[in-house]
Design a protein around this motif. Structure first.
Motif, mmCIF file in Angstrom:
data_model
loop_
_atom_site.group_PDB
_atom_site.id
_atom_site.type_symbol
_atom_site.label_atom_id
_atom_site.label_comp_id
_atom_site.label_asym_id
_atom_site.label_seq_id
_atom_site.Cartn_x
_atom_site.Cartn_y
_atom_site.Cartn_z
ATOM 1 N N MET A 1 0.857 -1.315 -0.216
ATOM 2 C CA MET A 1 -0.056 -0.173 -0.005
ATOM 3 C C MET A 1 0.772 1.274 -0.090
ATOM 4 O O MET A 1 1.915 1.404 0.681
ATOM 5 C CB MET A 1 -0.807 -0.249 1.028
ATOM 6 C CG MET A 1 -1.786 1.045 1.375
ATOM 7 S SD MET A 1 -2.719 0.727 2.982
ATOM 8 C CE MET A 1 -4.280 1.426 2.302
ATOM 9 N N THR A 2 0.813 2.158 -1.084
ATOM 10 C CA THR A 2 1.538 3.217 -0.957
ATOM 11 C C THR A 2 0.675 4.304 -0.360
ATOM 12 O O THR A 2 -0.301 4.463 -0.453
ATOM 13 C CB THR A 2 1.979 3.670 -2.394
ATOM 14 O OG1 THR A 2 0.333 3.690 -3.457
ATOM 15 C CG2 THR A 2 2.728 2.610 -3.094
ATOM 16 N N HIS A 3 1.519 5.380 0.302
ATOM 17 C CA HIS A 3 0.772 6.423 0.933
ATOM 18 C C HIS A 3 1.371 7.747 0.347
ATOM 19 O O HIS A 3 2.642 7.685 -0.251
ATOM 20 C CB HIS A 3 1.339 6.222 2.597
ATOM 21 C CG HIS A 3 0.896 5.422 3.061
ATOM 22 N ND1 HIS A 3 -0.500 5.081 3.586
ATOM 23 C CD2 HIS A 3 1.485 4.373 3.663
ATOM 24 C CE1 HIS A 3 -0.607 4.128 4.222
ATOM 25 N NE2 HIS A 3 0.396 3.651 4.306
ATOM 26 N N SER A 4 0.967 8.840 0.484
ATOM 27 C CA SER A 4 1.085 10.060 -0.221
ATOM 28 C C SER A 4 2.350 10.481 0.600
ATOM 29 O O SER A 4 2.557 10.119 1.450
ATOM 30 C CB SER A 4 0.001 10.971 -0.004
ATOM 31 O OG SER A 4 -0.192 11.362 1.126
ATOM 32 N N LYS A 5 3.219 11.359 -0.279
ATOM 33 C CA LYS A 5 4.311 11.882 0.495
ATOM 34 C C LYS A 5 4.113 12.679 1.717
ATOM 35 O O LYS A 5 4.664 12.691 2.851
ATOM 36 C CB LYS A 5 5.015 12.779 -0.461
ATOM 37 C CG LYS A 5 6.360 13.341 -0.053
ATOM 38 C CD LYS A 5 7.108 13.970 -1.079
ATOM 39 C CE LYS A 5 8.504 14.374 -0.715
ATOM 40 N NZ LYS A 5 9.605 14.286 -1.483
ATOM 41 N N THR A 6 2.871 13.312 1.781
ATOM 42 C CA THR A 6 2.223 14.151 3.058
ATOM 43 C C THR A 6 2.240 13.314 4.097
ATOM 44 O O THR A 6 2.541 13.246 5.215
ATOM 45 C CB THR A 6 1.098 15.146 2.568
ATOM 46 O OG1 THR A 6 1.500 15.747 1.199
ATOM 47 C CG2 THR A 6 0.671 15.913 3.723
ATOM 48 N N ARG A 7 1.345 12.125 3.811
ATOM 49 C CA ARG A 7 1.310 11.060 4.637
ATOM 50 C C ARG A 7 2.436 10.453 5.404
ATOM 51 O O ARG A 7 2.629 10.430 6.581
ATOM 52 C CB ARG A 7 0.112 10.170 4.257
ATOM 53 C CG ARG A 7 0.051 8.845 5.188
ATOM 54 C CD ARG A 7 -1.172 8.605 5.528
ATOM 55 N NE ARG A 7 -1.261 7.689 6.655
ATOM 56 C CZ ARG A 7 -2.230 6.752 6.761
ATOM 57 N NH1 ARG A 7 -3.272 6.853 5.867
ATOM 58 N NH2 ARG A 7 -2.276 5.784 7.732
ATOM 59 N N GLN A 8 3.531 10.188 4.621
ATOM 60 C CA GLN A 8 4.651 9.647 4.921
ATOM 61 C C GLN A 8 5.414 10.596 5.721
ATOM 62 O O GLN A 8 6.060 10.218 7.026
ATOM 63 C CB GLN A 8 5.409 9.393 3.772
ATOM 64 C CG GLN A 8 4.800 7.941 3.090
ATOM 65 C CD GLN A 8 5.966 7.662 1.728
ATOM 66 O OE1 GLN A 8 6.707 8.449 1.578
ATOM 67 N NE2 GLN A 8 5.606 6.656 1.198
ATOM 68 N N GLN A 9 5.503 12.137 5.477
ATOM 69 C CA GLN A 9 6.198 12.982 6.346
ATOM 70 C C GLN A 9 5.421 13.123 7.553
ATOM 71 O O GLN A 9 6.194 13.245 8.561
ATOM 72 C CB GLN A 9 6.051 14.524 5.564
ATOM 73 C CG GLN A 9 7.025 14.432 4.343
ATOM 74 C CD GLN A 9 6.929 15.760 3.485
ATOM 75 O OE1 GLN A 9 5.908 16.269 3.557
ATOM 76 N NE2 GLN A 9 7.830 16.088 2.704
ATOM 77 N N ALA A 10 3.790 12.923 7.635
ATOM 78 C CA ALA A 10 3.337 13.192 8.916
ATOM 79 C C ALA A 10 3.584 12.036 9.825
ATOM 80 O O ALA A 10 3.747 12.262 11.112
ATOM 81 C CB ALA A 10 1.767 13.253 8.445
#
Length: 70
Positions: A1-10
């Motif tokens: 499952m891939t997460h958005s870059k913003t989610r990963q940063q969060a």
């Protein structure tokens, strides 16, 4: 499952804050432990001092009583 870059940063920011929280909590636990050890040692030393003072007082009283008998 891939997460958005913003989610990963969060999630990375959250993990960092959580790590800091646990590190702070661990430090507080260590300080509490040190304080408990210090209080226990102080109590032990106080009890030893009081026992020594009582023993010295009793010895002085016995010495005085012996001198009065002579």
């Amino acid at each position: 499952m891939t997460h958005s870059k913003t989610r990963q940063q969060a999630e990375m920011a959250f993990d960092q804050v959580q790590s800091q929280f646990f590190a702070r909590d661990h430090a507080v636990e260590e300080l509490d432990y040190v304080a408990q050890v210090r209080e226990a040692k102080t109590l032990r030393l106080r009890e030893a001092r009081l026992a020594r003072e009582e023993r010295d007082r009793n010895a002085a009283l016995a010495k005085r009583a012996k001198q009065r008998q002579v």
